[in-house]
Design a protein around this motif. Structure first.
Motif, mmCIF file in Angstrom:
data_model
loop_
_atom_site.group_PDB
_atom_site.id
_atom_site.type_symbol
_atom_site.label_atom_id
_atom_site.label_comp_id
_atom_site.label_asym_id
_atom_site.label_seq_id
_atom_site.Cartn_x
_atom_site.Cartn_y
_atom_site.Cartn_z
ATOM 1 N N GLN A 10 37.279 -1.481 -71.193
ATOM 2 C CA GLN A 10 36.316 -2.525 -70.866
ATOM 3 C C GLN A 10 34.894 -2.067 -71.144
ATOM 4 O O GLN A 10 34.092 -2.817 -71.732
ATOM 5 C CB GLN A 10 36.429 -2.924 -69.393
ATOM 6 C CG GLN A 10 35.347 -3.910 -68.949
ATOM 7 C CD GLN A 10 35.526 -4.380 -67.516
ATOM 8 O OE1 GLN A 10 36.427 -5.149 -67.216
ATOM 9 N NE2 GLN A 10 34.657 -3.911 -66.620
ATOM 10 N N THR A 11 34.566 -0.842 -70.764
ATOM 11 C CA THR A 11 33.225 -0.313 -71.014
ATOM 12 C C THR A 11 32.926 -0.262 -72.505
ATOM 13 O O THR A 11 31.831 -0.619 -72.950
ATOM 14 C CB THR A 11 33.087 1.086 -70.391
ATOM 15 O OG1 THR A 11 33.225 0.985 -68.971
ATOM 16 C CG2 THR A 11 31.732 1.704 -70.712
ATOM 17 N N VAL A 12 33.908 0.183 -73.287
ATOM 18 C CA VAL A 12 33.719 0.271 -74.737
ATOM 19 C C VAL A 12 33.529 -1.115 -75.341
ATOM 20 O O VAL A 12 32.593 -1.350 -76.136
ATOM 21 C CB VAL A 12 34.918 0.976 -75.404
ATOM 22 C CG1 VAL A 12 34.808 0.898 -76.928
ATOM 23 C CG2 VAL A 12 34.981 2.441 -74.952
ATOM 24 N N ILE A 13 34.392 -2.067 -74.969
ATOM 25 C CA ILE A 13 34.325 -3.419 -75.530
ATOM 26 C C ILE A 13 32.998 -4.086 -75.171
ATOM 27 O O ILE A 13 32.324 -4.656 -76.038
ATOM 28 C CB ILE A 13 35.517 -4.255 -75.031
ATOM 29 C CG1 ILE A 13 36.815 -3.760 -75.676
ATOM 30 C CG2 ILE A 13 35.305 -5.743 -75.323
ATOM 31 C CD1 ILE A 13 38.074 -4.264 -75.004
ATOM 32 N N ARG A 14 32.625 -3.993 -73.925
ATOM 33 C CA ARG A 14 31.361 -4.625 -73.521
ATOM 34 C C ARG A 14 30.157 -3.907 -74.131
ATOM 35 O O ARG A 14 29.147 -4.546 -74.439
ATOM 36 C CB ARG A 14 31.271 -4.677 -71.991
ATOM 37 C CG ARG A 14 32.318 -5.609 -71.380
ATOM 38 C CD ARG A 14 32.114 -5.784 -69.894
ATOM 39 N NE ARG A 14 33.119 -6.688 -69.322
ATOM 40 C CZ ARG A 14 33.141 -7.095 -68.055
ATOM 41 N NH1 ARG A 14 32.184 -6.691 -67.225
ATOM 42 N NH2 ARG A 14 34.070 -7.905 -67.615
ATOM 43 N N GLY A 15 30.257 -2.601 -74.309
ATOM 44 C CA GLY A 15 29.185 -1.871 -74.971
ATOM 45 C C GLY A 15 29.028 -2.276 -76.419
ATOM 46 O O GLY A 15 27.907 -2.439 -76.922
ATOM 47 N N LEU A 16 30.154 -2.452 -77.108
ATOM 48 C CA LEU A 16 30.120 -2.919 -78.497
ATOM 49 C C LEU A 16 29.478 -4.293 -78.584
ATOM 50 O O LEU A 16 28.601 -4.535 -79.428
ATOM 51 C CB LEU A 16 31.546 -2.957 -79.063
ATOM 52 C CG LEU A 16 31.728 -3.608 -80.436
ATOM 53 C CD1 LEU A 16 30.905 -2.908 -81.498
ATOM 54 C CD2 LEU A 16 33.214 -3.623 -80.808
ATOM 55 N N VAL A 17 29.874 -5.184 -77.714
ATOM 56 C CA VAL A 17 29.307 -6.535 -77.703
ATOM 57 C C VAL A 17 27.815 -6.490 -77.392
ATOM 58 O O VAL A 17 27.021 -7.220 -78.002
ATOM 59 C CB VAL A 17 30.054 -7.430 -76.693
ATOM 60 C CG1 VAL A 17 29.310 -8.749 -76.468
ATOM 61 C CG2 VAL A 17 31.478 -7.694 -77.169
ATOM 62 N N GLU A 18 27.407 -5.612 -76.479
ATOM 63 C CA GLU A 18 25.986 -5.484 -76.164
ATOM 64 C C GLU A 18 25.199 -5.054 -77.403
ATOM 65 O O GLU A 18 24.119 -5.583 -77.684
ATOM 66 C CB GLU A 18 25.768 -4.480 -75.038
ATOM 67 C CG GLU A 18 24.300 -4.332 -74.668
ATOM 68 C CD GLU A 18 24.056 -3.413 -73.490
ATOM 69 O OE1 GLU A 18 22.884 -3.034 -73.279
ATOM 70 O OE2 GLU A 18 25.018 -3.061 -72.776
ATOM 71 N N CYS A 19 25.754 -4.089 -78.150
ATOM 72 C CA CYS A 19 25.088 -3.660 -79.385
ATOM 73 C C CYS A 19 24.914 -4.836 -80.336
ATOM 74 O O CYS A 19 23.815 -5.079 -80.853
ATOM 75 C CB CYS A 19 25.893 -2.553 -80.064
ATOM 76 S SG CYS A 19 25.816 -0.950 -79.246
ATOM 77 N N VAL A 20 25.987 -5.555 -80.583
ATOM 78 C CA VAL A 20 25.940 -6.675 -81.533
ATOM 79 C C VAL A 20 24.973 -7.749 -81.058
ATOM 80 O O VAL A 20 24.214 -8.314 -81.845
ATOM 81 C CB VAL A 20 27.349 -7.262 -81.745
ATOM 82 C CG1 VAL A 20 27.297 -8.471 -82.675
ATOM 83 C CG2 VAL A 20 28.288 -6.202 -82.334
ATOM 84 N N SER A 21 24.960 -8.004 -79.754
ATOM 85 C CA SER A 21 24.084 -9.041 -79.205
ATOM 86 C C SER A 21 22.609 -8.686 -79.358
ATOM 87 O O SER A 21 21.745 -9.558 -79.249
ATOM 88 C CB SER A 21 24.405 -9.290 -77.726
ATOM 89 O OG SER A 21 23.917 -8.243 -76.910
ATOM 90 N N LYS A 22 22.335 -7.401 -79.611
ATOM 91 C CA LYS A 22 20.958 -6.940 -79.817
ATOM 92 C C LYS A 22 20.708 -6.553 -81.270
ATOM 93 O O LYS A 22 19.678 -5.961 -81.587
ATOM 94 C CB LYS A 22 20.677 -5.747 -78.898
ATOM 95 C CG LYS A 22 20.762 -6.092 -77.408
ATOM 96 C CD LYS A 22 20.645 -4.827 -76.561
ATOM 97 C CE LYS A 22 20.722 -5.157 -75.068
ATOM 98 N NZ LYS A 22 20.661 -3.925 -74.235
ATOM 99 N N GLY A 23 21.664 -6.860 -82.152
ATOM 100 C CA GLY A 23 21.474 -6.611 -83.574
ATOM 101 C C GLY A 23 21.863 -5.233 -84.045
ATOM 102 O O GLY A 23 21.444 -4.797 -85.117
ATOM 103 N N GLY A 24 22.691 -4.517 -83.266
ATOM 104 C CA GLY A 24 23.043 -3.146 -83.616
ATOM 105 C C GLY A 24 24.524 -2.901 -83.768
ATOM 106 O O GLY A 24 25.360 -3.782 -83.562
ATOM 107 N N ASN A 25 24.844 -1.659 -84.133
ATOM 108 C CA ASN A 25 26.214 -1.182 -84.302
ATOM 109 C C ASN A 25 26.570 -0.215 -83.188
ATOM 110 O O ASN A 25 25.697 0.331 -82.524
ATOM 111 C CB ASN A 25 26.377 -0.433 -85.632
ATOM 112 C CG ASN A 25 26.278 -1.322 -86.850
ATOM 113 O OD1 ASN A 25 25.823 -2.456 -86.777
ATOM 114 N ND2 ASN A 25 26.706 -0.801 -87.985
#
Length: 422
Positions: A276-291
């Protein structure tokens, strides 16, 4: 405006970082030689016994692909100076250990075979090379060793070596998609590495290679140096908002994050992040324009730890169903909602719902703008309707779930197709 050679990078969004080398044997992390101030002689036994009998690059590549990763970056040489590739410029390499093989070549071929892009990590620091500064350096293992007080290396000779190894990596293995340098510090920065000359050489061999920002330039400047890099590389944190330059324009960026608390294998470190931490972290990156570049640290035998594989398998299941909300997506112009995050691609907005809350889910400002809504995981329709008790919010759209729990408690993704892009 993203440069054309970086577009694939910012489209793919999710990569695997691999930190691996002699330090996997003591199994106390990749900085063990510096932290414990080990001499070359004290570190040498690890070179003499390095024999990862279970190293299977094809297995690693399948693990990355099944996790939903699109590219990878592996340590060709870390700070200890040990090379996993068959460099002609040193004897301190995997081909001279019991392993007896070019481990980087195997990695490149295996990951390419799975359709993944390949990157190489290369440390511009070198604790093994005699011409690299020893005594008095900030981090060298011999920084406080009085017997090295009068040691005088020829730094120009080291730079010739370093540039030569980079040239080998970009010449002998076909297309390299990413070059991930690590790292500048104190006065060891920028042109101290002859960075302009280095990057010009790299671009002459592989014009489209994507380069990180750790040679020491200023990507945020109005006129960045030639060596400033193609993307910012925040480490072990996710920036509070998207990364921008001095003019407020978005920059490409990638957060590099460990699965536990170490980059290299550490046998005692079991503090792993949850799927869950990894998935939400990935989504947070994308939501801010990052990888997100997510690290694994294989052990001395060449195996990615079982805990890491298990986490990646769970991430992969979610990505298999919801990857469309990650790949090719970026920030949404809507404000971050209280129940989760948005990502967007064209006229498709992806609502990443973490918190079921009470009552219907509110999509602020989207009343009359949603053409259709689907649960991304299975494509099932979700009705967008205004509940009887929401008459005070005429600008907002709503959906409701029949259950008190979310369809996916980790991250339920609703795809909203808008009648026109916002």
């Amino acid at each position: 405006m993203t440069a054309s050679h970086v577009r694939w990078f910012m489209n793919d969004r999710f990569g695997m970082f691999v930190h691996w080398g002699l330090y996997a044997i003591p199994a106390r992390g990749e900085w063990v030689r510096s932290l414990e101030k080990m001499s070359v002689a004290e570190y040498q036994p690890f070179f003499e016994e390095f024999n990862p009998v279970k190293y299977d690059a094809k297995k690693w590549a399948r693990t990355a692909k099944e996790a939903g990763m699109k590219y990878a970056v592996m340590t060709a040489k870390h700070h200890d100076g040990f090379c996993l590739f068959d460099s002609k410029l040193t004897d301190y390499k995997a081909t001279n250990t019991p392993a007896g093989r070019d481990l980087i070549r195997e990695y490149i071929e295996a990951f390419r075979e799975e359709g993944l892009r390949v990157g190489l990590y290369y440390s511009i620091i070198d604790w093994h090379h005699q011409d690299y500064p020893h005594f008095g350096d900030k981090i060298h293992p011999m920084r406080d060793n009085e017997s090295y007080r009068d040691h005088r290396g020829e730094f120009e000779r080291y730079l010739t070596y370093m540039h030569g190894q980079v040239k080998e990596l970009l010449t002998n293995y076909g297309t390299i998609d990413v070059m991930w340098f690590d790292f500048s510090y104190d006065d060891m920065i920028g042109e101290k590495w002859k960075s302009s000359e280095l990057v010009r050489m790299m671009r002459s061999i592989q014009p489209d290679i994507v380069i990180d920002n750790r040679l020491g330039g200023n990507m945020k400047a109005s006129e960045p140096e030639i060596y400033a890099g193609d993307f910012m590389s925040p480490e072990q944190l996710l920036p509070p908002e998207g990364v921008v330059n001095e003019a407020g324009e978005p920059l490409s960026w990638e957060s590099c994050i460990t699965l536990n608390d170490h980059w290299g294998y550490c046998a005692s470190d079991t503090n792993y992040k949850s799927p869950q931490t990894v998935i939400r972290g990935l989504v947070e990156c994308v939501s801010k324009g990052g990888n997100l570049l997510l690290n694994v640290g294989p052990n001395a035998k060449g195996e990615i730890p079982r805990q890491s594989v298990d986490i990646l398998n769970e991430v992969g299941k979610w990505m298999d169903a919801n990857g469309a909300s990650v790949y090719g997506c970026g920030p949404c112009k809507l404000a971050k909602p209280e129940w989760g995050r948005y990502t967007q691609r064209g006229n498709l907005i992806y609502a990443h719902i973490y918190d079921r809350g009470m009552g219907p889910i509110n999509f602020r400002g989207l009343q009359g703008k949603i053409k259709r809504a689907r649960l991304l995981a299975d494509g099932s329709e979700i009705k967008v309707e205004t509940p009887w008790n929401a008459w005070e919010y005429p600008e907002d759209a709503f959906i409701s779930f029949s259950s008190a729990s979310l369809p996916d408690e980790i991250n339920t993704v609703v795809e909203l197709e808008l009648s026109e892009e916002i």
